[in-house]
Design a protein around this motif. Sequence first.
Motif, short mmCIF file in Angstrom:
data_model
loop_
_atom_site.label_atom_id
_atom_site.label_comp_id
_atom_site.label_asym_id
_atom_site.label_seq_id
_atom_site.Cartn_x
_atom_site.Cartn_y
_atom_site.Cartn_z
N VAL A 74 0.86 -1.18 0.00
CA VAL A 74 0.00 0.00 0.00
C VAL A 74 0.90 1.22 0.00
CG1 VAL A 74 -1.75 1.28 1.28
CG2 VAL A 74 -1.80 -1.21 1.27
N GLY A 75 0.67 2.12 -0.94
CA GLY A 75 1.43 3.36 -1.00
C GLY A 75 0.63 4.50 -0.40
N LEU A 76 1.30 5.31 0.39
CA LEU A 76 0.68 6.49 1.00
C LEU A 76 1.49 7.72 0.65
CD1 LEU A 76 -0.03 5.15 4.60
CD2 LEU A 76 -1.67 5.44 2.74
N THR A 77 0.82 8.83 0.41
CA THR A 77 1.57 10.05 0.16
C THR A 77 2.22 10.52 1.45
OG1 THR A 77 -0.19 11.64 0.63
CG2 THR A 77 -0.08 10.75 -1.63
N THR A 78 3.33 11.21 1.30
CA THR A 78 4.02 11.76 2.46
C THR A 78 3.10 12.74 3.19
OG1 THR A 78 6.03 11.57 1.15
CG2 THR A 78 6.19 12.83 3.19
N LEU A 79 2.32 13.51 2.44
CA LEU A 79 1.39 14.47 3.06
C LEU A 79 0.34 13.74 3.90
CD1 LEU A 79 1.02 16.80 -0.03
CD2 LEU A 79 2.18 17.37 2.13
N ALA A 80 -0.18 12.63 3.40
CA ALA A 80 -1.16 11.85 4.16
C ALA A 80 -0.54 11.30 5.44
CB ALA A 80 -1.72 10.72 3.32
N CYS A 81 0.72 10.89 5.35
CA CYS A 81 1.40 10.37 6.55
C CYS A 81 1.59 11.44 7.60
CB CYS A 81 2.75 9.75 6.16
SG CYS A 81 2.59 8.26 5.18
N PHE A 82 1.93 12.65 7.17
CA PHE A 82 2.04 13.76 8.12
C PHE A 82 0.68 14.05 8.76
CE2 PHE A 82 6.06 15.33 6.11
CZ PHE A 82 6.78 15.52 7.28
N GLN B 105 -1.47 19.89 1.05
CA GLN B 105 -2.80 19.32 0.95
C GLN B 105 -3.59 19.83 2.14
OE1 GLN B 105 -3.13 15.02 1.09
NE2 GLN B 105 -5.28 15.08 0.49
N LEU B 106 -4.80 20.30 1.88
CA LEU B 106 -5.69 20.73 2.95
C LEU B 106 -6.73 19.64 3.18
CD1 LEU B 106 -6.55 22.99 4.92
CD2 LEU B 106 -8.07 23.83 3.11
N VAL B 107 -6.81 19.19 4.43
CA VAL B 107 -7.73 18.12 4.81
C VAL B 107 -8.78 18.72 5.74
CG1 VAL B 107 -7.92 15.86 5.89
CG2 VAL B 107 -5.87 16.45 4.62
N ILE C 51 -8.42 20.41 -0.45
CA ILE C 51 -7.55 20.75 -1.57
C ILE C 51 -6.65 19.55 -1.79
CG2 ILE C 51 -5.70 22.25 -2.39
CD1 ILE C 51 -6.90 24.49 -0.69
N ALA C 52 -6.70 19.00 -2.99
CA ALA C 52 -5.90 17.81 -3.32
C ALA C 52 -4.40 18.15 -3.25
CB ALA C 52 -6.26 17.33 -4.72
N PRO C 53 -3.56 17.14 -3.06
CA PRO C 53 -2.12 17.40 -3.00
C PRO C 53 -1.65 18.13 -4.25
CG PRO C 53 -2.59 15.11 -2.44
CD PRO C 53 -3.87 15.71 -2.92
N ARG C 54 -0.82 19.17 -4.03
CA ARG C 54 -0.30 19.93 -5.16
C ARG C 54 0.86 20.81 -4.73
NH1 ARG C 54 -3.18 25.31 -6.05
NH2 ARG C 54 -4.41 25.60 -4.18
N VAL C 55 1.51 21.41 -5.69
CA VAL C 55 2.57 22.37 -5.43
C VAL C 55 1.93 23.76 -5.41
CG1 VAL C 55 4.71 23.39 -6.30
CG2 VAL C 55 4.31 20.94 -6.57
#
Length: 163
Positions: free
Chosen positions: A93-101, A128-130, A138-142
């Motif tokens: 399972v892959g998780l984004t670094t932002l989701a892990c934070f 990313q704004l959750v 806001i979806a992950p982005r630069v």
Amino acid sequence: MRVLAIDTALAACSVAVFDLGRGGVLAHESHLMERGHAEALMPMVARVMSESDLEFTDLDRIVVTLGPGSFTGLRVGVAAARGIALAAGKPVVGLTTLACFAAPHIASDDRTPLLAAIDARHEQVYMQLVGEGGRAVIAPRVASIREAARIATAAPTRLVGSA
């Protein structure tokens, strides 16, 4: 649920094994490093697995960070996770670094918005704004640092990450 977690996305190399049925983290190891993930990761995995007293076949899944982060570090982590998963016959399972934070903060309070932001250099951040319930507002982005600051101050918002 027994999980081997691998993170090589940023300036550390980290491995943990946790078991929800046995109270959480069984073993973990983390070292700050900008380079050298390839040499450090597999010995860390071996030590953590030994300390957890589990075999790879005892795991239910392998989790790995997918970025954003160091391209080379990400390749090392994903390749190791994929190799372990293939050998043990377990899913990855892959998780984004932002989701892990964001995850531990959402687990403790899923009503207050949270902005996860990682330094992307050159006056930019990965963000990313959750919102409520852990849903992406806001979806992950630069984004520029200025834009991230505007989003973070538009309403009461918690901040997490390196930016």
